[in-house]
Design an enzyme around this catalytic site. Structure first.
Site, PDB file in Angstrom:
ATOM      1  N   HIS A   1       0.799  -1.224   0.000  1.00 16.84           N
ATOM      2  CA  HIS A   1       0.000   0.000   0.000  1.00 16.84           C
ATOM      3  C   HIS A   1       0.832   1.275   0.000  1.00 16.84           C
ATOM      4  O   HIS A   1       0.269   2.363   0.127  1.00 16.84           O
ATOM      5  CB  HIS A   1      -0.928   0.029   1.216  1.00 16.84           C
ATOM      6  CG  HIS A   1      -2.120  -0.864   1.097  1.00 16.84           C
ATOM      7  ND1 HIS A   1      -3.268  -0.503   0.424  1.00 16.84           N
ATOM      8  CD2 HIS A   1      -2.346  -2.120   1.540  1.00 16.84           C
ATOM      9  CE1 HIS A   1      -4.146  -1.480   0.476  1.00 16.84           C
ATOM     10  NE2 HIS A   1      -3.608  -2.479   1.147  1.00 16.84           N
TER      11      HIS A   1
ATOM     12  N   LYS B   1      -8.994  13.284   4.596  1.00 18.17           N
ATOM     13  CA  LYS B   1      -8.129  12.103   4.569  1.00 18.17           C
ATOM     14  C   LYS B   1      -7.145  12.210   5.735  1.00 18.17           C
ATOM     15  O   LYS B   1      -7.048  13.258   6.369  1.00 18.17           O
ATOM     16  CB  LYS B   1      -7.370  11.979   3.245  1.00 18.17           C
ATOM     17  CG  LYS B   1      -6.612  13.235   2.833  1.00 18.17           C
ATOM     18  CD  LYS B   1      -5.996  13.089   1.447  1.00 18.17           C
ATOM     19  CE  LYS B   1      -7.045  13.137   0.365  1.00 18.17           C
ATOM     20  NZ  LYS B   1      -7.006  11.977  -0.508  1.00 18.17           N
ATOM     21  N   ARG B   2      -6.442  11.128   6.004  1.00 17.81           N
ATOM     22  CA  ARG B   2      -5.421  11.148   7.055  1.00 17.81           C
ATOM     23  C   ARG B   2      -4.453  12.294   6.792  1.00 17.81           C
ATOM     24  O   ARG B   2      -4.077  12.549   5.645  1.00 17.81           O
ATOM     25  CB  ARG B   2      -4.682   9.801   7.038  1.00 17.81           C
ATOM     26  CG  ARG B   2      -3.563   9.653   8.032  1.00 17.81           C
ATOM     27  CD  ARG B   2      -3.105   8.201   8.053  1.00 17.81           C
ATOM     28  NE  ARG B   2      -2.705   7.724   6.726  1.00 17.81           N
ATOM     29  CZ  ARG B   2      -1.457   7.775   6.252  1.00 17.81           C
ATOM     30  NH1 ARG B   2      -0.489   8.311   6.982  1.00 17.81           N
ATOM     31  NH2 ARG B   2      -1.176   7.294   5.067  1.00 17.81           N
TER      32      ARG B   2
ATOM     33  N   THR C   1      -8.736   6.346  -1.982  1.00 24.64           N
ATOM     34  CA  THR C   1     -10.095   5.857  -2.208  1.00 24.64           C
ATOM     35  C   THR C   1     -11.122   6.969  -2.037  1.00 24.64           C
ATOM     36  O   THR C   1     -12.218   6.884  -2.577  1.00 24.64           O
ATOM     37  CB  THR C   1     -10.446   4.685  -1.274  1.00 24.64           C
ATOM     38  OG1 THR C   1     -10.135   5.040   0.075  1.00 24.64           O
ATOM     39  CG2 THR C   1      -9.682   3.432  -1.663  1.00 24.64           C
TER      40      THR C   1
ATOM     41  N   LYS D   1       0.340  14.179   1.622  1.00 28.64           N
ATOM     42  CA  LYS D   1      -1.023  14.421   1.131  1.00 28.64           C
ATOM     43  C   LYS D   1      -1.271  15.922   0.921  1.00 28.64           C
ATOM     44  O   LYS D   1      -2.255  16.320   0.310  1.00 28.64           O
ATOM     45  CB  LYS D   1      -2.046  13.819   2.087  1.00 28.64           C
ATOM     46  CG  LYS D   1      -1.975  12.287   2.135  1.00 28.64           C
ATOM     47  CD  LYS D   1      -2.958  11.694   3.121  1.00 28.64           C
ATOM     48  CE  LYS D   1      -2.808  10.196   3.262  1.00 28.64           C
ATOM     49  NZ  LYS D   1      -3.300   9.423   2.104  1.00 28.64           N
TER      50      LYS D   1
ATOM     51  N   LYS E   1     -14.833   7.887  -4.052  1.00 30.99           N
ATOM     52  CA  LYS E   1     -16.115   8.179  -3.403  1.00 30.99           C
ATOM     53  C   LYS E   1     -16.645   9.532  -3.868  1.00 30.99           C
ATOM     54  O   LYS E   1     -17.845   9.680  -4.155  1.00 30.99           O
ATOM     55  CB  LYS E   1     -15.954   8.163  -1.883  1.00 30.99           C
ATOM     56  CG  LYS E   1     -15.552   6.816  -1.324  1.00 30.99           C
ATOM     57  CD  LYS E   1     -15.084   6.938   0.130  1.00 30.99           C
ATOM     58  CE  LYS E   1     -14.350   5.691   0.571  1.00 30.99           C
ATOM     59  NZ  LYS E   1     -13.610   5.876   1.824  1.00 30.99           N
TER      60      LYS E   1
END
Length: 799
Positions: A345, A533-534, A641, A539, A645
């Site tokens: 991952h 998100k985390r 992901t 990110k 969504k």
């Protein structure tokens, strides 16, 4: 069980009286809620039992999905919908004057996961059951979740996530399947038996709690097995009982304990071996209830390792075969390497787990001994496969520099290694794990992630689901590729108008949530630009808030410059020990305090940070999004992901060509998303040339200079030291994730979003095209890919 509203009402009333000794009217709301949960679980239990029986009778192969996380979300509505009993229950409860939505709100999100890894596992379990494939999930029954996030004075504060306050009606304790797990002790050679034995071990009891995983429109109901640690009967004599019980309880107390200390590292390693050993014990025993021995184990079981956390499956299965069932090494290794498959991952070095050899030796002496032998034999294999390439051998060694490299062990011991997006897999094969791809040609493959469209579209966005039913029917629920039928309506002005109305309703819902929980009034007609998100540096939530600062500064300086009204919405948890990430959360909230309260600009610009982001909150947030922020540094996000969504719910992706964004952009076309920033090859060139200097961007772009200076000039904090850490990450540490390089491109991309959004008719067309092309990103498709290429399962007969 009940088939009609009247049967439901009779059963509901009967259970209330039998359980609590009072009528429905007299019972408390929590009692009504728990009775409803139990009724739904019991309704599913008939199918659950029949599924297990069918798998055994037909001697079917099963997949066992091992994951440290399963972020299930609330199950009540999901299970009732999948069973087709939601409307019956809703109407029956209404006859008693009970609003089913009030009962739904009492359910906690199960504290079994944190981020995308856990939500992916949950989506996979949903799809496996809904597609009628036999599957078992294995994880830990955490007493407390990752943590409940509170925002106090802008700072993240972690408090225990007490998700079991009302118990967990979905689980069934199964003490008959309990087993003892061994820690510590030492290994001795028994000359009489000619075998190694693990002696003087400290035992911990592993007790399973089984949760039914209900498939949609099928009788197939699979199992998620949660393992809880309890004191064993044979307690250690050299340790105080209270100390022993505390250490036992610690194993399954919380997800991801702080591993910044040796004790924390030890606890994490304990957790991983605990659920691996317990899970394998139950799989082997279940196999032997059907078959005479373990020689066909790999034919009837496939074990998918979700990241490196469960990789101890490999040496533990070797231990079971050799020590408990007297297999020779080569035969045992053949079974293991035809049973285990590994999903990678991440390419981030810090996320590829390594354990100190001395710790492994001390805690798991027999397991370490087996890993040492795997390492020795692997070296021999690599020397032959690489024609004696010593440099390559040095790069792939399982034991090196005093560490056990878990990803390398996973690759050596698995028959399949998959990435989770096309770009990610290419990077693994061509860069990060190039040596292994050379050693094991054909072992690496891609399985692009997906999300269950039932929860993330049909259930969480009923308004949009109704519109889709009207336009294209309901076949897409079972066949998500049928969403592509929507393409022909992209130019239909009536469907466009109806879509915009659905989006408006969902934005109203989120606006109410924000008002209630944040006390902030947001303009429903503004652009809802969302990044949830985390929180991690790669990110790049920081790039997002830096752009907000730029907009605010420019509007303050230039009265003629005004943006289309915009609401920037963030949701993210930072790991408790990740100090930089927690500072970014503080910065987002500090900027929000300034811009939201500035009368000059706040009709154009609002910033909202939604605390304690999780599955249930996401079901409010995602359907309301206009813009999906997917802005990670190219080459760092394995898949993502949330991007899928958002796409399913008609948001436009604003992102880099990273992870699954690449495949999203390919499917919707450049005209239906906004892509910006450097590509992987651009970043690789910068690194190779060693030509990136953050100070050059700071000195040559006045916008960047003003934004970066605002971190330490007192604009957003009374103390100039408050955000010095962020300043240093950008400037002193040379901006590791290339925010300053991509800043100008990001500004232009946001300007493009503003212009596109003003043309409401075309914007609706873009959103509709995103929905139409989102079927590929259903986890149903992902599971079918796994089944075809890796697992080779057959559907359960009683579907």
């Amino acid at each position: 069980m009940f088939k009609t509203k009247e049967e439901f009402k009779y059963e509901f009333s009967k259970r209330i009286i039998e359980t609590y000794g009072r009528t429905v009217e007299e019972s408390h709301i929590t009692e009504k809620f728990m009775i409803l949960e139990n009724m739904v679980r019991d309704y599913a239990s008939v199918n659950w039992a029949m599924t297990k029986m069918s798998v055994q009778q037909h001697e079917q192969k099963q997949v066992h999905y091992f994951s440290m996380e399963f972020l299930m979300g609330r199950l009540l509505v999901n299970n009732m919908m999948n069973l087709g009993i939601y409307d019956i229950a809703k109407e029956g409860l209404a006859d008693y004057g009970i609003n089913i939505h009030e009962l739904e709100e009492l359910e906690s999100d199960a504290g079994l996961g944190n981020g995308g890894l856990g939500r992916l596992a949950a989506c996979f379990m949903d799809s496996l059951a809904s597609l009628s494939y036999p599957a078992f999930g294995h994880t830990i029954r955490y007493t407390y979740g990752f943590f409940e996030q509170k925002i106090e004075d802008g700072y993240q504060v972690e408090v225990p996530d007490q998700w079991l306050r009302l118990g967990n009606a979905w689980e069934v304790r199964k003490p008959k399947h309990q087993c003892d797990v061994k820690f510590f002790g030492h290994v001795v050679w028994n000359g009489d038996k000619q075998k190694w034995e693990h002696v003087d071990a400290e035992l911990v009891r592993a007790v399973p709690y089984d949760v039914p995983i209900v498939g949609a429109d099928t009788k197939v109901t699979n199992t998620l097995r949660l393992w809880k640690s309890e004191p064993a009967d044979d307690i250690p004599r050299n340790k105080d009982f209270r100390q022993y019980t505390q250490e036992v309880n610690d194993i399954t107390q919380t997800l991801y304990p702080d591993d910044s200390t040796p004790a924390g590292k030890m606890l994490r390693l304990k957790q991983q071996y605990f659920f691996v050993a317990a899970g394998l014990n139950s799989i082997v025993r279940a196999h032997l209830r059907v078959y005479p021995d373990l020689h066909n184990f790999a034919d009837k079981n496939v074990i998918q390792l979700n990241d490196t956390h469960p990789v101890l499956v490999i040496p533990e299965l070797m231990r079971i075969l050799i020590d408990d069932y007297e297999f020779e090494w080569d035969e045992a290794w053949d079974i293991v390497t035809h049973t285990c498959a590994y999903t990678n991952h991440t390419i981030l070095a810090e996320a590829l787990e390594k354990w100190p050899i001395e710790m492994m030796k001390n805690l798991l002496p027999r397991i370490y001994q087996i890993i040492e032998e795997i390492h020795r034999r692997f070296i021999g294999y690599v020397k032959i496969a690489s024609n004696g390439d010593e440099q390559l051998l040095n790069r792939v060694m399982i034991l090196r520099d005093g560490q056990v490299h878990m990803a390398r062990l996973a690759i050596a011991g698995s028959f399949s290694v998959n990435g989770v997006a096309a770009l990610h897999t290419d990077i693994l094969k061509n860069r990060e794990m190039q040596d292994f791809d050379r050693i094991f040609p054909g072992k690496f493959n891609n399985k692009t992630n997906g999300v269950t469209h039932r929860r993330w579209l049909a259930y969480c966005n009923p308004q949009l689901a109704d519109l889709l039913h009207e336009a294209i029917g309901d076949s897409w629920i079972k066949h998500p590729d049928d969403l592509e039928k929507l393409k022909k309506f992209a130019d239909d002005s009536i469907i466009r108008s109806k879509f915009l109305n659905v989006k408006y309703q969902r934005k109203e819902d989120l606006a109410r949530y924000i008002k209630e929980h944040n006390g902030i009034e947001v303009d429903v007609n503004s652009i809802f630009d969302i990044q949830v998100k985390r929180l991690h540096a790669y990110k790049r939530q920081l790039l997002n808030i830096m752009h907000v600062i730029y907009l605010y500064q420019r509007m303050k300086e230039d009265p003629s410059f005004r943006i289309y009204p915009h609401t920037y919405i963030f949701g993210a948890k930072a790991a408790p020990s990740y100090y930089f990430a927690k500072k970014v959360i503080k910065l987002i909230n500090a900027v929000a305090d300034v811009v939201n309260n500035d009368p000059v600009t706040n009709q154009y610009l609002k910033v909202v940070f939604i605390e304690n982001y999780g599955v249930t909150i996401a079901e409010h947030i995602i359907p309301a999004a206009d813009v999906s922020e997917q802005i990670s540094t190219a080459g760092k996000e394995a898949s993502g992901t949330s991007n899928m969504k958002f796409m399913m719910n008609g948001a436009v992706t604003l992102g880099t060509l990273d992870g699954a964004n690449v495949e999203i952009a390919e499917r919707v076309g450049d005209e239906n998303c906004v892509i910006f920033g450097m590509k992987v090859e651009d970043i690789n060139k910068l690194k190779a040339d060693n030509s990136y200097h953050a100070w050059d961007y700071y000195n040559n772009d006045f916008r960047i200079k003003k934004v970066v200076d605002s971190l330490t000039d007192g604009t957003f904090a009374s103390s100039r030291e408050e955000f010095k850490l962020i300043f240093d990450e950008l400037m002193s540490h040379n901006d590791e994730y290339y925010l300053l390089v991509d800043f100008d491109s990001y500004v232009k991309a946001q300007e493009k979003i503003n212009e596109l959004y003003k043309d409401r008719d075309n914007w609706a067309k873009m959103c509709i095209m995103n929905i139409a092309m989102s079927g590929y990103f259903s986890s149903d498709r992902t599971i079918e890919d796994y089944v075809k290429d890796i697992w080779h399962l057959e559907r359960v007969a009683n579907k």
